[in-house]
Design an enzyme around this catalytic site. Structure first.
Site, PDB file in Angstrom:
ATOM      1  N   GLY A  13       0.772  -1.239   0.000  1.00  0.00           N
ATOM      2  CA  GLY A  13       0.000   0.000   0.000  1.00  0.00           C
ATOM      3  C   GLY A  13       0.802   1.287   0.000  1.00  0.00           C
ATOM      4  N   SER A  14       2.015   1.273  -0.583  1.00  0.00           N
ATOM      5  CA  SER A  14       2.776   2.529  -0.592  1.00  0.00           C
ATOM      6  C   SER A  14       2.132   3.560  -1.538  1.00  0.00           C
ATOM      7  CB  SER A  14       4.247   2.292  -0.949  1.00  0.00           C
ATOM      8  OG  SER A  14       4.394   1.912  -2.282  1.00  0.00           O
ATOM      9  N   ASN A  15       1.519   3.096  -2.608  1.00  0.00           N
ATOM     10  CA  ASN A  15       0.800   4.049  -3.473  1.00  0.00           C
ATOM     11  C   ASN A  15      -0.444   4.604  -2.772  1.00  0.00           C
ATOM     12  OD1 ASN A  15       1.929   4.445  -6.323  1.00  0.00           O
ATOM     13  ND2 ASN A  15       2.184   2.245  -6.002  1.00  0.00           N
ATOM     14  N   ASN A 108      -5.728   2.578 -12.727  1.00  0.00           N
ATOM     15  CA  ASN A 108      -4.707   1.635 -12.260  1.00  0.00           C
ATOM     16  C   ASN A 108      -3.327   2.249 -12.486  1.00  0.00           C
ATOM     17  OD1 ASN A 108      -3.596  -0.851 -11.345  1.00  0.00           O
ATOM     18  ND2 ASN A 108      -3.251  -1.474 -13.471  1.00  0.00           N
ATOM     19  N   HIS A 110       0.633   0.929 -13.283  1.00  0.00           N
ATOM     20  CA  HIS A 110       1.391  -0.262 -13.681  1.00  0.00           C
ATOM     21  C   HIS A 110       2.873   0.116 -13.768  1.00  0.00           C
ATOM     22  CE1 HIS A 110       2.003  -4.164 -15.493  1.00  0.00           C
ATOM     23  NE2 HIS A 110       2.796  -3.578 -16.367  1.00  0.00           N
TER      24      HIS A 110
HETATM   25  C1  GRF Z   1       3.293  -1.034  -7.585  1.00  0.00           C
HETATM   26  O1  GRF Z   1       4.528  -1.214  -8.208  1.00  0.00           O
HETATM   27  C2  GRF Z   1       2.196  -0.892  -8.594  1.00  0.00           C
HETATM   28  O2  GRF Z   1       2.596  -0.263  -9.774  1.00  0.00           O
HETATM   29  C3  GRF Z   1       1.829  -2.316  -8.892  1.00  0.00           C
HETATM   30  O3  GRF Z   1       1.949  -2.996  -7.663  1.00  0.00           O
HETATM   31  C4  GRF Z   1       2.864  -2.281  -6.830  1.00  0.00           C
HETATM   32  C5  GRF Z   1       2.117  -1.966  -5.567  1.00  0.00           C
HETATM   33  O4  GRF Z   1       2.921  -1.386  -4.590  1.00  0.00           O
HETATM   34  N1  GRF Z   1       0.529  -2.419  -9.510  1.00  0.00           N
HETATM   35  P1  GRF Z   1       2.248  -0.726  -3.314  1.00  0.00           P
HETATM   36  O5  GRF Z   1       1.338  -1.797  -2.691  1.00  0.00           O
HETATM   37  O6  GRF Z   1       1.479   0.473  -3.745  1.00  0.00           O
HETATM   38  O7  GRF Z   1       3.382  -0.388  -2.400  1.00  0.00           O
END
Ligand code: GRF
Length: 201
Positions: A13-15, A108, A110
């Site tokens: 969940g860093s994003n 999304n 990617h």
């Molecule tokens: C990220 O690299 C995203 O692009 C991909 O999965 C990863 C998720 O990382 N779809 P996080 O859970 O957001 O840290």
């Protein structure tokens, strides 16, 4: 007017955190209405609790079939009633019923420059292929695998000693800037989809 966004995440969940931070910093006219996860052990849940974002767990492993899981997920998404659903490390393909229920309302991110290297392990695919440049792509979700209209992309150089992990780490840094930026554009009503093209107004 603030938009209601909901985030779907399966893991770290860093994003998701980058989105929470952007909202808390006042950079985005949005409120985060929910974190929806298919994984009760996702670290994203801790982040949600800290930020006081409501958590909805639709535990994939507790459903007898993918169809029933998707039905429960769809119903949860309808109840959340968000303007935008943000997939942030959500590690399943979203089913056709869900995509059709929320046209141009699911985004999304990617970790590659699509249409190169869709699917799992995009950074590994890039290193193995020997490309010199990779990056990340934010796109709207359609029924294809990582194939919907592209909103933003960021380039990252692939260095000669890069492995999957080092490249993933550098790309991730860009993801954390790029995703909030794309969501902000959406929330400001500045994205227009014309066929496969997303125009930024
Ligand atoms: C990220 O690299 C995203 O692009 C991909 O999965 C990863 C998720 O990382 N779809 P996080 O859970 O957001 O840290």
């Amino acid at each position: 007017m603030k938009k209601r966004i909901a985030v779907l995440a399966s893991g770290r969940g860093s994003n998701f955190q980058a989105v929470i931070d952007a909202i808390q910093d006042g950079k985005m006219p949005a409120t985060c209405a929910a974190l929806i996860t298919d994984n009760p052990k996702a670290y994203a849940i801790e982040r949600a609790k800290k930020a006081k974002v409501p958590v909805i767990v639709i535990d994939f492993s507790s459903y007898p079939s993918r169809e029933l899981f998707e039905k429960a997920l769809l119903s949860a998404m309808q109840q959340v009633n968000a303007d935008l659903f943000v997939l942030a490390g959500y590690m399943r393909m979203v089913g056709a019923d869900i995509v059709r229920s929320f046209p141009a309302k699911i985004m999304n991110i990617h970790p590659a420059l699509l249409p190169a290297f869709p699917g799992l392990h995009a950074q590994r695919q890039a290193v193995h292929h020997g490309v010199k440049v990779s990056g990340c792509t934010v796109h709207f979700v359609d029924e294809s695998l990582d194939g919907g209209p592209i909103i933003l992309q960021r380039c990252v150089r692939v260095l000669k000693d890069d492995d999957e992990d080092s490249l993933a780490e550098r790309i991730l840094h860009h993801e954390h800037e790029c995703y909030p930026e794309a969501i902000q554009l959406f929330c400001e009503g500045r994205l227009e989809i014309i066929g496969r093209n997303v125009r930024i107004r």
